[in-house]
Design an enzyme around this catalytic site. Sequence first.
Site, mmCIF file in Angstrom:
data_model
loop_
_atom_site.group_PDB
_atom_site.id
_atom_site.type_symbol
_atom_site.label_atom_id
_atom_site.label_comp_id
_atom_site.label_asym_id
_atom_site.label_seq_id
_atom_site.Cartn_x
_atom_site.Cartn_y
_atom_site.Cartn_z
ATOM 1 C CG ASP A 173 -2.008 0.966 1.217
ATOM 2 O OD1 ASP A 173 -2.004 1.831 0.329
ATOM 3 O OD2 ASP A 173 -2.883 0.897 2.112
ATOM 4 N N GLY B 228 -4.879 3.534 -8.203
ATOM 5 C CA GLY B 228 -5.061 3.775 -9.636
ATOM 6 C C GLY B 228 -4.104 4.777 -10.255
ATOM 7 C CG ASP C 174 -9.278 3.417 0.964
ATOM 8 O OD1 ASP C 174 -8.514 3.068 0.046
ATOM 9 O OD2 ASP C 174 -8.921 3.555 2.143
HETATM 10 C C1 GLA Z 1 -5.389 2.530 2.571
HETATM 11 C C2 GLA Z 1 -5.874 1.371 1.721
HETATM 12 C C3 GLA Z 1 -6.936 0.591 2.460
HETATM 13 C C4 GLA Z 1 -6.384 0.110 3.796
HETATM 14 C C5 GLA Z 1 -5.836 1.279 4.600
HETATM 15 C C6 GLA Z 1 -5.089 0.813 5.820
HETATM 16 O O1 GLA Z 1 -6.372 3.473 2.774
HETATM 17 O O2 GLA Z 1 -6.358 1.813 0.496
HETATM 18 O O3 GLA Z 1 -7.381 -0.491 1.687
HETATM 19 O O4 GLA Z 1 -5.380 -0.836 3.569
HETATM 20 O O5 GLA Z 1 -4.932 2.054 3.828
HETATM 21 O O6 GLA Z 1 -4.510 1.852 6.539
#
Ligand code: GLA
Length: 661
Positions: A406, A448, A469
Amino acid sequence: MKLHPPHLIATLALTLLTTHVLAAEPETVWISSLDLSPIVQGWGQPQADKAVTGKPLSIGGAKFERGLGTHTDSVVRLDLKRGAARFSASVGVDDAAGSDHATISFRVIGDGKTLFRSPGMKLGQPARKVDVDVKGVKMLLLLADSRGDVEYGHADWADAKLLVTGERPVTVAHPREEAVVLTPKPPRTPRINGARIFGVHPGHPFLFTIPATGDRPMTFAVDHLPKGLSVDASTGQIQGRIEKPGTYTVTFRVANQLGKAKRKFKIVCGETLALTPHMGWNSWYVWEGHVTDQIMRAAADAMVSSGMMDHGYQYVNIDDCWAVNPSSSDPTLGGEPRDAQGKVNANQRFPDMKGLTDYIHAKGLKAGIYTSPGPLTCAGHVGAYQHEELDAQRFAEWGYDFLKYDWCSYGSIAKNPKLPDMQKPYRLIGGILRRLDRDMVLNLCQYGMGNVWEWGKEVGGHSWRTAGDLGGSFYGIPGALFRDGFDVYASRELHKYGGPGGWNDPDYLLLGYLSNWKGATALTPLTPNEQYTHVSLWCLVAAPLIFSGDITRLDDFTLNLLTNDEVIDVDQDPLGKPGRRVAIDGDLEVWARDMEDGTKVVGLFNRGEDATTMRVKWTDLGLKGKRIVRDLWRQQDLGKYEGEFKASVPRHGVVLVRLRK
Ligand code: GLA
């Protein structure tokens, strides 16, 4: 005749006159003076006499004192009680939107009829005037959509007001829907479900459990298993290692007291993992920062006891918050972030990572973990920056099978990143994972950026998040579902990029009980029909099916959404050709997917606010002749159709069908 004293007659006349004058004199009702709580929108909260940002309403440089500030996609439902005469407003994109991304279309709909539709409006353009006759209208809808665009849909209804001659209008929520379970329960006789193909690297540990529904006990056998593998007859777990690359077609056989079943299955030993989209569970949307070892074990238990595993769900994945959080005062999140060799440590909520993955594997399931290429994860825990190799080794030692990577604080390393900067951390980890002595599926999470779908696979990813998200603003999920699920996918033509080995990932299945970000859980804000839409679309576009609600608390409706085998078959089709939008008419969209056996799966989606009859034309599907149409949610043939198929589709709902000869 009784005579009235003159003063009484005068009073009566005056009263009649006033009433008459009052009824004829329309009253102005500002929309912003009404209860705004029933308004649904894609982000933030609706604001009275302010923009969604809380700043003064301002369109194309002109300021407005009154009005309603919303965010796309938003729906204001007004019950006019047939008491209003006109609706007027000045609509446009709020000047504080911060980016000219959004193109907003404003619509006013009275009892199903479009009374006003603006062209796509952009930031900085002057407001457009709306002034429509609403006499006799009962339900008035004010809609602001940003089709095809993603963010900054700050939609203002400046000076929005009604001229009311009768009863006062009220804002109302959308009509309540029953959560109806459409799918019959699987039979008690054995049935083999889930993927029909599975990829593994030569010489790496192999684990695949045959997913089968039906009464237990059940016995499992596999014909023509390649050398190096064996199957456990009582659990259906296939384990071992295949040294020799190749495609092995095997036959799964299962039997119980009531009958038996068999199904062909392909094991492909070679360079490609994730030959079908991943299926599993992830901790984030229900547990976020509260995740622990016990929670993960309970999730693995529930994967078995709920029966989800028997439908093909495999992965049990921890999201953020398992590593040490250096700035937290909570001792259970503290400790040494790394060991003497520099490998990452888990926090005290995860005292035995190897024990945890052993526990998950013993059930025939797989385990997933999460980190960031940056120094910190999104929730402020230790990330992998400059320890990538060591951390990947640690994940392998611990026994993980899946890594979500991430972006998060990597933004502080790569400021204003260009494409190579965006690719760099993923290329690095992709290479490292490929050199490990176990298979590790890599999920790229960077929302993306840089059209990740164009290069996600090439850098070693097996799936890539296509947008932000889905549940970031909890109550915005319905808007985000349409925006990120439908619009981002269609406008970027993402069907061209997903396929065996690398899948578009529009984020998790937000069903059942989800975190409300206040330490409690609440049922998904999606309506029942939106939930059918969510799962149907994810399967049509070949998205990973990762459930992120509370797996230990599944009601019948949620479980049914997750475990309809004919719907899952769409997602897991071995051809791996993602579906796409084949027709659009306003709110009505037809999506279709080609299946390996030559059949087609079609989703008729109604994004509109009222139930309506929809049709799919054979010409849109490249079909000729008769087709048997099967309703996949009901698992029922509907009959033979030629030229087109019509169905009534509820508000925000779907009819998902498979067409065969
Ligand atoms: C980001 C990701 C989420 C999740 C959070 C965790 O927002 O896109 O899917 O993993 O971090 O902190």
